[in-house]
Scaffold this active site. Sequence first.
Site, mmCIF file in Angstrom:
data_model
loop_
_atom_site.group_PDB
_atom_site.id
_atom_site.type_symbol
_atom_site.label_atom_id
_atom_site.label_comp_id
_atom_site.label_asym_id
_atom_site.label_seq_id
_atom_site.Cartn_x
_atom_site.Cartn_y
_atom_site.Cartn_z
ATOM 1 N N CYS A 128 35.150 42.609 47.561
ATOM 2 C CA CYS A 128 34.462 41.479 46.937
ATOM 3 C C CYS A 128 34.107 40.377 47.933
ATOM 4 C CB CYS A 128 35.311 40.918 45.801
ATOM 5 S SG CYS A 128 37.040 40.633 46.229
ATOM 6 N N HIS A 240 35.661 33.542 43.661
ATOM 7 C CA HIS A 240 36.067 33.334 45.055
ATOM 8 C C HIS A 240 35.149 32.311 45.726
ATOM 9 C CE1 HIS A 240 38.700 36.646 44.621
ATOM 10 N NE2 HIS A 240 38.158 37.536 45.430
#
Length: 338
Positions: A128, A240
């Site tokens: 990711c 994130h």
Amino acid sequence: MKVAIVGASGAVGQELLRVLDERNFPVDELVLFGSPRSAGTKYAFRGKEYEVQLLKHGDDFKGVDVAFTSAGAGTSKEFAEDITKFGAVMIDNSSAFRMDEDVPLVVPECNAEDALNRPRGIIANPNCTTIMMVVVLQPIEKLSHIKRIHVASYQSASGAGAAAMAELQQQYKDLVDGKEPTVNKFAYQLAYNVIPQIDVFQDNGYTKEEMKMFNETKKIMHTDANCSAMCVRISSLRAHSEAVWVETEKPISVEDAQAAIAAADGVTLVDDPKNQKYPMPLFVAGKDDIYVGRVRKDIANENGLTFWLSGDQIKKGAALNAVQIAEYLVKKGEFSRS
């Protein structure tokens, strides 16, 4: 098309169902697979109810066009042959095959065409943090070759799965109620804390997560640039963030960098520091794009730029990227049986 999801009950599996629906992906038939714990669970998709089948060895993937797998590296390795032997394209969200030479590692905004060369019928979905970063690096690379990358990541609980998200929420509740918080998914309490470790440490002092960013960036971007990462777990729930420093062969102005980023696919520029406008995890959760702000010159490097990004880890960091790979294959006519 006949579509399969392996790991349908997990956070990414559930997001895959949402993304397939949101993007009107051509699903004529859907099959869901899971562990003994999740087998028998039912989920709704486009007005129909589907029951999770137990994942087992055999011929259950016969007739499947594309299988999205998100049940961990061990499961992906064990069942890859079962999934692909009848011609299904396996788009794998685990780390199992990412660095295998005969498995393409794909972020469609960067290297979609790599998905067309898949000798084993497997395409790997990158880590990711790598996905989010390379989507933003690509437009900068087009202005001038990137020689070096430094990045500090600020990674949400979702990176460790749905149970980790639930644990973080429960920790805050426990602390407010004056209880001792439960700690299972991380080495330490995550609520009101940051943990400078994601995955296990390697012999060189970097964690496995940090080395993923080093290795995967090279493979996706077909670059010789080295990426030095510091990956940190924070108490964000599902988005994130990253602080990124790049050194390019030629100096790039802030204005040119901003224009290139703003024009890039999959990226939204939010860069108005005078009015305190910049990306934050709180506001990008559930969004498709990677959001970028605080683009500026690196005052320690005349050929350097630095910027901040935030993106939804479950969406673009996993499920959306996988679906975009499948969409590209559909566009290229790769599913001749459908």
